[in-house]
Design a protein around this motif. Sequence first.
Motif, PDB file in Angstrom:
ATOM      1  N   GLU A 170       0.813  -1.220   0.000  1.00 35.17           N
ATOM      2  CA  GLU A 170       0.000   0.000   0.000  1.00 35.17           C
ATOM      3  C   GLU A 170       0.845   1.268   0.000  1.00 35.17           C
ATOM      4  OE1 GLU A 170      -3.185  -0.141  -0.386  1.00 35.17           O
ATOM      5  OE2 GLU A 170      -3.245  -2.328  -0.247  1.00 35.17           O
ATOM      6  N   ALA A 171       2.154   1.107   0.165  1.00 31.76           N
ATOM      7  CA  ALA A 171       3.035   2.272   0.283  1.00 31.76           C
ATOM      8  C   ALA A 171       3.499   2.756  -1.088  1.00 31.76           C
ATOM      9  CB  ALA A 171       4.246   1.897   1.150  1.00 31.76           C
ATOM     10  N   PRO A 172       4.079   3.952  -1.169  1.00 33.55           N
ATOM     11  CA  PRO A 172       4.671   4.406  -2.426  1.00 33.55           C
ATOM     12  C   PRO A 172       5.741   3.421  -2.899  1.00 33.55           C
ATOM     13  CG  PRO A 172       4.504   6.227  -0.875  1.00 33.55           C
ATOM     14  CD  PRO A 172       4.178   4.981  -0.115  1.00 33.55           C
ATOM     15  N   SER A 173       5.886   3.295  -4.207  1.00 33.15           N
ATOM     16  CA  SER A 173       6.857   2.367  -4.791  1.00 33.15           C
ATOM     17  C   SER A 173       7.240   2.898  -6.163  1.00 33.15           C
ATOM     18  CB  SER A 173       6.246   0.964  -4.931  1.00 33.15           C
ATOM     19  OG  SER A 173       5.178   0.995  -5.880  1.00 33.15           O
ATOM     20  N   LEU A 174       8.219   2.257  -6.769  1.00 33.47           N
ATOM     21  CA  LEU A 174       8.617   2.655  -8.115  1.00 33.47           C
ATOM     22  C   LEU A 174       7.447   2.495  -9.089  1.00 33.47           C
ATOM     23  CD1 LEU A 174      10.619   3.527 -10.273  1.00 33.47           C
ATOM     24  CD2 LEU A 174      11.470   1.164 -10.349  1.00 33.47           C
ATOM     25  N   ALA A 175       6.739   1.364  -9.005  1.00 33.05           N
ATOM     26  CA  ALA A 175       5.616   1.135  -9.913  1.00 33.05           C
ATOM     27  C   ALA A 175       4.557   2.226  -9.773  1.00 33.05           C
ATOM     28  CB  ALA A 175       5.005  -0.237  -9.655  1.00 33.05           C
ATOM     29  N   LYS A 176       4.246   2.609  -8.550  1.00 32.31           N
ATOM     30  CA  LYS A 176       3.229   3.646  -8.333  1.00 32.31           C
ATOM     31  C   LYS A 176       3.703   4.988  -8.867  1.00 32.31           C
ATOM     32  CE  LYS A 176       0.934   1.530  -4.332  1.00 32.31           C
ATOM     33  NZ  LYS A 176       1.808   0.341  -4.155  1.00 32.31           N
ATOM     34  N   HIS A 177       4.983   5.289  -8.717  1.00 33.64           N
ATOM     35  CA  HIS A 177       5.506   6.534  -9.282  1.00 33.64           C
ATOM     36  C   HIS A 177       5.438   6.502 -10.805  1.00 33.64           C
ATOM     37  CE1 HIS A 177       7.121   9.051  -5.997  1.00 33.64           C
ATOM     38  NE2 HIS A 177       7.213   7.915  -5.320  1.00 33.64           N
ATOM     39  N   MET A 178       5.707   5.361 -11.402  1.00 29.01           N
ATOM     40  CA  MET A 178       5.622   5.248 -12.853  1.00 29.01           C
ATOM     41  C   MET A 178       4.209   5.488 -13.358  1.00 29.01           C
ATOM     42  SD  MET A 178       8.090   1.928 -13.507  1.00 29.01           S
ATOM     43  CE  MET A 178       7.655   1.796 -15.251  1.00 29.01           C
ATOM     44  N   LEU A 179       3.227   5.091 -12.553  1.00 29.66           N
ATOM     45  CA  LEU A 179       1.826   5.194 -12.954  1.00 29.66           C
ATOM     46  C   LEU A 179       1.166   6.492 -12.495  1.00 29.66           C
ATOM     47  CD1 LEU A 179       0.910   1.513 -12.070  1.00 29.66           C
ATOM     48  CD2 LEU A 179       0.996   2.478 -14.386  1.00 29.66           C
ATOM     49  N   GLY A 180       1.955   7.334 -11.823  1.00 23.74           N
ATOM     50  CA  GLY A 180       1.392   8.587 -11.329  1.00 23.74           C
ATOM     51  C   GLY A 180       0.473   8.401 -10.149  1.00 23.74           C
ATOM     52  N   GLU A 181       0.654   7.313  -9.393  1.00 24.62           N
ATOM     53  CA  GLU A 181      -0.233   7.006  -8.273  1.00 24.62           C
ATOM     54  C   GLU A 181       0.394   7.294  -6.922  1.00 24.62           C
ATOM     55  OE1 GLU A 181      -1.208   2.916  -8.748  1.00 24.62           O
ATOM     56  OE2 GLU A 181      -2.425   3.214 -10.549  1.00 24.62           O
ATOM     57  N   ALA A 182       1.619   7.861  -6.904  1.00 25.89           N
ATOM     58  CA  ALA A 182       2.314   8.087  -5.635  1.00 25.89           C
ATOM     59  C   ALA A 182       2.665   9.557  -5.479  1.00 25.89           C
ATOM     60  CB  ALA A 182       3.581   7.242  -5.577  1.00 25.89           C
ATOM     61  N   ARG A 183       2.634  10.015  -4.249  1.00 28.51           N
ATOM     62  CA  ARG A 183       3.082  11.353  -3.916  1.00 28.51           C
ATOM     63  C   ARG A 183       4.466  11.272  -3.291  1.00 28.51           C
ATOM     64  NH1 ARG A 183      -2.264  14.217  -1.154  1.00 28.51           N
ATOM     65  NH2 ARG A 183      -3.642  14.063  -2.996  1.00 28.51           N
ATOM     66  N   GLY A 184       5.093  12.425  -3.137  1.00 31.66           N
ATOM     67  CA  GLY A 184       6.409  12.456  -2.528  1.00 31.66           C
ATOM     68  C   GLY A 184       7.497  12.154  -3.535  1.00 31.66           C
ATOM     69  N   SER A 185       8.680  11.912  -3.005  1.00 30.57           N
ATOM     70  CA  SER A 185       9.867  11.708  -3.838  1.00 30.57           C
ATOM     71  C   SER A 185      10.358  10.278  -3.738  1.00 30.57           C
ATOM     72  CB  SER A 185      10.977  12.671  -3.390  1.00 30.57           C
ATOM     73  OG  SER A 185      12.187  12.364  -4.037  1.00 30.57           O
TER      74      SER A 185
END
Length: 384
Positions: A170-185
């Motif tokens: 459920e946490a931010p991850s590389l996949a979520k960042h790739m999909l635009g689903e994560a906040r933060g860095s």
Amino acid sequence: MTAPYDPNDREKVVAKLPGELRKELKVRAAELGKDIQDAVTEGVEAWRRAKDSPAVDTGGGTSFATYLPAGLYDKLKKDCKSRGLPYNQGIAQSIRLWLDNHPSPRPQPARSTGARRIIVGNQKGGVGKTSVSAGTAQALAESGHRTLLIDFDPQCHLTKQLGQPLLDIEAPSLAKHMLGEARGSLKDLLVPIKGGDFEDHLWLLPGCKDAFLLDAKLATSRTVRIKETALEKALEELEQDFHYILIDCPPSLGYSMDTALYYCRTRDGEDADTSGIVIPVLAEDSSADAYDMLYEQVQDLTEDMDIDIAMLGFVVNMYDSRKGFVATSSLEEWQKFGEPPVLAVMPELKDQREAVRVKQPLLVHAPYGDQSEIMRTIARRISA
């Protein structure tokens, strides 16, 4: 001058050296494209000819091992005895002399293209992608390069082998960042890998099991306009912080592999073979079949997007000549390939398996074993 011994006939030498001297030797050897054992050999030969060498502080030294040509070590010990020196001091002075005689080359200007990007991939599983990724990254970091190692395989073997926890589903991850689903860095997710002479130079972006869903989401996502660029866009913020980014890829020919291949393409203004793909294989026919599939994927992507992707070379992994004709003839076929070249042949040895078992980096568990030395060879060849 011809050495009075066969340089291919070597014997192991173990000494106690201070950590800073070890690190300086490994960095300088990497900078100059020199095997550590050859650098130490040159240093010992120069030290034996020198009339006097300054003492080296060896306090707090820890174990260092290398190989000298047979017979040279005995000559070094005799010289140490005649000069009233412990042989650890003789080795330390030899290394110091080599370093002084081989200054660091001038630093290269900053590259506008950012970090050099190396992906390790093959459609076939079980060929050693994870071990090659981890060992090569450790060797690059040991040589003074700030190196980021990315676990891009949803099986997350790399993260587990290094003894790190997986990112929570459920946490931010590389996949979520790739999909635009994560906040933060993404920087907040990086974990420093401790131990060995690479400490403070190696970081891990841990894996998350949500990567199993990445291909399907990339295929259907409306927020990712050009699917092949998703990985590049996610990692863009990290590139100026590192000299090298190495990615352990999944055994897949799907969208996620397309993003990795696109990421390691030769960028505008970047020298050929600066970035690219390293391909671990086995000495058997199934690896050749898998490579054919990977090659077709690379060709399709380069033609469709009008890009160049450098195939940096093969690593023939887990090689054992005792397996007979299948292994030896297959190795010959890989070596005859020409382009891409065989970067290294990795023997079937216990060091890597033991390192995985105890959740330690290979270059910490067995820093002077044959497999560690071959990882350094791979790192040196791709960084040349």
